[in-house]
Design a protein around this motif. Sequence first.
Motif, PDB file in Angstrom:
ATOM      1  N   LEU A 117      11.693   9.480 -18.249  1.00 46.25           N
ATOM      2  CA  LEU A 117      12.690   9.546 -17.189  1.00 46.25           C
ATOM      3  C   LEU A 117      12.791   8.178 -16.510  1.00 46.25           C
ATOM      4  O   LEU A 117      11.780   7.487 -16.349  1.00 46.25           O
ATOM      5  CB  LEU A 117      12.323  10.611 -16.159  1.00 46.25           C
ATOM      6  N   PHE A 118      14.007   7.835 -16.114  1.00 47.45           N
ATOM      7  CA  PHE A 118      14.220   6.555 -15.433  1.00 47.45           C
ATOM      8  C   PHE A 118      14.660   6.826 -14.004  1.00 47.45           C
ATOM      9  O   PHE A 118      15.674   7.500 -13.764  1.00 47.45           O
ATOM     10  CB  PHE A 118      15.290   5.736 -16.160  1.00 47.45           C
TER      11      PHE A 118
ATOM     12  N   ALA B  92      13.832   1.050  -9.562  1.00 46.30           N
ATOM     13  CA  ALA B  92      13.744   2.179 -10.496  1.00 46.30           C
ATOM     14  C   ALA B  92      13.054   1.713 -11.772  1.00 46.30           C
ATOM     15  O   ALA B  92      13.257   0.575 -12.216  1.00 46.30           O
ATOM     16  CB  ALA B  92      15.136   2.719 -10.811  1.00 46.30           C
ATOM     17  N   TYR B  93      12.256   2.591 -12.366  1.00 47.91           N
ATOM     18  CA  TYR B  93      11.502   2.250 -13.568  1.00 47.91           C
ATOM     19  C   TYR B  93      11.601   3.366 -14.600  1.00 47.91           C
ATOM     20  O   TYR B  93      11.938   4.516 -14.270  1.00 47.91           O
ATOM     21  CB  TYR B  93      10.030   2.000 -13.226  1.00 47.91           C
ATOM     22  N   LEU B  94      11.306   3.020 -15.836  1.00 45.18           N
ATOM     23  CA  LEU B  94      11.229   4.015 -16.901  1.00 45.18           C
ATOM     24  C   LEU B  94       9.804   4.552 -16.933  1.00 45.18           C
ATOM     25  O   LEU B  94       8.849   3.788 -17.079  1.00 45.18           O
ATOM     26  CB  LEU B  94      11.601   3.398 -18.253  1.00 45.18           C
ATOM     27  N   TRP B  95       9.664   5.870 -16.821  1.00 41.61           N
ATOM     28  CA  TRP B  95       8.349   6.512 -16.729  1.00 41.61           C
ATOM     29  C   TRP B  95       8.113   7.429 -17.920  1.00 41.61           C
ATOM     30  O   TRP B  95       9.016   8.168 -18.337  1.00 41.61           O
ATOM     31  CB  TRP B  95       8.245   7.357 -15.459  1.00 41.61           C
ATOM     32  N   ARG B  96       6.899   7.372 -18.452  1.00 44.73           N
ATOM     33  CA  ARG B  96       6.459   8.416 -19.380  1.00 44.73           C
ATOM     34  C   ARG B  96       5.896   9.535 -18.523  1.00 44.73           C
ATOM     35  O   ARG B  96       5.078   9.299 -17.616  1.00 44.73           O
ATOM     36  CB  ARG B  96       5.394   7.890 -20.336  1.00 44.73           C
ATOM     37  N   VAL B  97       6.305  10.771 -18.803  1.00 41.11           N
ATOM     38  CA  VAL B  97       5.963  11.876 -17.904  1.00 41.11           C
ATOM     39  C   VAL B  97       5.446  13.093 -18.661  1.00 41.11           C
ATOM     40  O   VAL B  97       5.816  13.334 -19.817  1.00 41.11           O
ATOM     41  CB  VAL B  97       7.187  12.299 -17.054  1.00 41.11           C
TER      42      VAL B  97
ATOM     43  N   SER C 127       8.506   0.601 -18.755  1.00 43.72           N
ATOM     44  CA  SER C 127       9.578  -0.391 -18.864  1.00 43.72           C
ATOM     45  C   SER C 127       9.123  -1.729 -18.315  1.00 43.72           C
ATOM     46  O   SER C 127       8.280  -1.795 -17.428  1.00 43.72           O
ATOM     47  CB  SER C 127      10.812   0.087 -18.099  1.00 43.72           C
ATOM     48  N   PRO C 128       9.650  -2.820 -18.860  1.00 43.54           N
ATOM     49  CA  PRO C 128       9.415  -4.118 -18.225  1.00 43.54           C
ATOM     50  C   PRO C 128       9.886  -4.031 -16.779  1.00 43.54           C
ATOM     51  O   PRO C 128      10.994  -3.591 -16.505  1.00 43.54           O
ATOM     52  CB  PRO C 128      10.269  -5.080 -19.045  1.00 43.54           C
TER      53      PRO C 128
ATOM     54  N   PRO D 146      17.840   1.872 -18.998  1.00 45.68           N
ATOM     55  CA  PRO D 146      17.326   1.531 -20.331  1.00 45.68           C
ATOM     56  C   PRO D 146      18.205   2.120 -21.432  1.00 45.68           C
ATOM     57  O   PRO D 146      18.857   3.145 -21.233  1.00 45.68           O
ATOM     58  CB  PRO D 146      15.929   2.161 -20.346  1.00 45.68           C
ATOM     59  N   PRO D 147      18.220   1.508 -22.610  1.00 45.25           N
ATOM     60  CA  PRO D 147      18.996   2.033 -23.741  1.00 45.25           C
ATOM     61  C   PRO D 147      18.336   3.278 -24.324  1.00 45.25           C
ATOM     62  O   PRO D 147      17.151   3.541 -24.097  1.00 45.25           O
ATOM     63  CB  PRO D 147      18.976   0.874 -24.750  1.00 45.25           C
TER      64      PRO D 147
END
Length: 337
Positions: free
Chosen positions: A25-26, A77-82, A102-103, A113-114
């Motif tokens: 999730l981002f 905002a960041y890309l998270w593994r959840v 995410s970077p 993110p793509p």
Amino acid sequence: MSQSVIEPPFKPPQSPTQFSAIGYLFGQFETVLPADEHQSKLKGSLQLFDGTKLPARVGFTVWQRLSSKGNFNLDNAYLWRVYFRTTKESKLCQIQLIKCVSPLENYSSDNPPPPQTGLDQFQIRGRILDTDEQKVVIRLERNETPPPGQEKQSRWQPFLITVSGSLPGAEKGQFWELLCIRKGEEVVLKQANLIDETIAVTQTSPTSVQTSATNQSKNSSSKSSKTSTDSTSSPVIMINGRQPEMTVKFTTRPNLPEQGKTVTLEVSGEGGITVRASLNRKTLKKQVEKMDSFADWIAALSGKVARIGSDGVVELEGAGVTVFEKKTQKVEEKPDA
């Protein structure tokens, strides 16, 4: 130029029937209270880039690690593994942020993110519990055996995940791998793969087996010795190239020796299958003490299938014993008419 995630979105499972529920999730994490070192988890919400807001939490250790990075900012905002759960209506809930993947400087709410990063994708691996034209219910179990005495704690209990969609031909009990996507708060089925649990038998290279002290009879001891010398030609049971796990229940109390680091426990289960495993004597002793403390009990010997001995006994490795108390139901006596 935006970078992709550092690691592949979904790692290959360690075993064909490994249970998992993981996704990406981002969004921006907003805490309810300031970080406190006495908290195990920080509660808050995850504001996604499309305006969806989900209750979320993050472990304090993860939070400390992120906060120590100079370029981590709560306003971003960041890309998270959840990890996640769903409601019976297939809506996301109980979101736990386990890693920022995410970077930290590349993405924003206006520049998410793509798709190849795994954004809004979820992988679910478990057994079918129920399915119809509108939903699929998957039952997930823990991949590890609970520590002794913690079997009934909620964190070790199986749980259900419901996704929107249909899975024609799926049967209860089958193991499936689902790839789902997010639509608002809803988890929707996109692809599905039935996991083949067909057992194949292959040959292993020569393997040395250490003979352990045993609590079995002389006949059982001779079997163990024979296994150690004949293991060079013993077959290994594999599922899709990986070791399966086996659990056999038993109700006979083992008689432990007073000394020795390990004991060999041999148990016969349904269908005439016999399994054997080397166990730590002190650890097994604690389980035997639990047997003695219960009025009625049932135990389970679980481990990975290592090989089949020349005597036909299935040998387990990394095995452990878990004891469960059997509680009798009280039957109310009806008064005589």
